[in-house]
Motif scaffolding. Structure first.
Motif, PDB file in Angstrom:
ATOM      1  N   LYS A   1      10.300  10.649 -39.066  1.00 15.87           N
ATOM      2  CA  LYS A   1       9.548  10.409 -40.305  1.00 15.87           C
ATOM      3  C   LYS A   1      10.138  11.228 -41.461  1.00 15.87           C
ATOM      4  O   LYS A   1      10.338  10.710 -42.562  1.00 15.87           O
ATOM      5  CB  LYS A   1       8.073  10.768 -40.099  1.00 15.87           C
ATOM      6  CG  LYS A   1       7.220  10.494 -41.301  1.00 15.87           C
ATOM      7  CD  LYS A   1       5.762  10.838 -41.038  1.00 15.87           C
ATOM      8  CE  LYS A   1       4.974  10.605 -42.311  1.00 15.87           C
ATOM      9  NZ  LYS A   1       3.791  11.400 -42.405  1.00 15.87           N
TER      10      LYS A   1
ATOM     11  N   ASN B   1      14.850   7.939 -48.270  1.00 15.12           N
ATOM     12  CA  ASN B   1      14.197   6.986 -49.162  1.00 15.12           C
ATOM     13  C   ASN B   1      14.283   7.412 -50.631  1.00 15.12           C
ATOM     14  O   ASN B   1      13.554   6.904 -51.464  1.00 15.12           O
ATOM     15  CB  ASN B   1      12.733   6.789 -48.745  1.00 15.12           C
ATOM     16  CG  ASN B   1      12.153   5.504 -49.265  1.00 15.12           C
ATOM     17  OD1 ASN B   1      12.864   4.549 -49.516  1.00 15.12           O
ATOM     18  ND2 ASN B   1      10.838   5.484 -49.432  1.00 15.12           N
TER      19      ASN B   1
ATOM     20  N   GLU C   1      11.955   9.684 -44.797  1.00 14.34           N
ATOM     21  CA  GLU C   1      11.460  10.043 -46.128  1.00 14.34           C
ATOM     22  C   GLU C   1      12.584  10.602 -46.996  1.00 14.34           C
ATOM     23  O   GLU C   1      12.701  10.266 -48.174  1.00 14.34           O
ATOM     24  CB  GLU C   1      10.320  11.061 -46.030  1.00 14.34           C
ATOM     25  CG  GLU C   1       9.024  10.465 -45.526  1.00 14.34           C
ATOM     26  CD  GLU C   1       7.947  11.506 -45.249  1.00 14.34           C
ATOM     27  OE1 GLU C   1       8.198  12.732 -45.429  1.00 14.34           O
ATOM     28  OE2 GLU C   1       6.854  11.105 -44.827  1.00 14.34           O
TER      29      GLU C   1
END
Length: 122
Positions: A19, A26, A23
Motif C-alpha cells: 500500500k 501514485n 501510494e
C-alpha cells in the motif's frame, strides 16, 4: 502449518508495504517512469505472493524456500527505493516509512525461517 497465510503478521506487514509503495508511485513524478514503477510493484507484490504460495504446500521446507524468495524481494524493494532517491524522484523522508517496513519484513522473514528450520525433521 495450521495457520492460513492471511494470519501471518509478516504477510500483513507485506500488505502495508505494498500500500505504501503504491501510494508513493501514485505521485506525478513517477507518471512517466513506467519501467521503474512496474519493477518495484512486481517486487513488493512478490513479498506477499511468495508467503502465500509457500504456505499452501503445507510443508515447512517448501515454505522456507518461498520465504527466502520473499526476503530477496524485500531487498529488491529497498534497492528500488534507494534508486528512486538518488536521481531525485523522492526524498529520504518520502521513502523512509517504506524502507523501514521493508527492513522489518526482512527481519520477520528471517526469524520465521529460523523458527521453521527447527521444526523440520531430518
Amino acid at each position: 502449518m495450521t495457520k492460513s497465510f492471511e494470519e501471518f503478521d509478516v504477510y500483513k506487514k507485506g500488505i502495508v508495504s505494498a500500500k505504501l509503495i503504491f501510494e508513493l508511485l501514485n505521485t506525478k513524478i513517477f507518471e512517466k517512469e513506467f519501467g521503474f514503477k512496474d519493477q518495484i510493484k512486481r517486487a513488493v507484490i512478490s513479498i506477499t505472493n511468495n508467503i502465500a504460495e509457500g504456505s499452501e504446500y503445507n510443508n515447512n521446507k517448501q515454505l522456507i524456500r518461498y520465504l527466502k524468495i520473499s526476503k530477496g524481494s524485500c531487498a529488491e524493494v529497498r534497492s528500488m527505493l534507494i534508486l528512486s532517491r538518488e536521481p531525485g524522484f523522492c526524498s529520504q523522508t518520502e521513502i523512509e516509512e517504506s524502507y523501514k517496513i521493508s527492513i522489518e519484513i526482512s527481519q520477520n522473514l528471517s526469524n520465521f525461517i529460523k523458527y521453521l528450520s527447527t521444526k523440520i525433521k531430518d
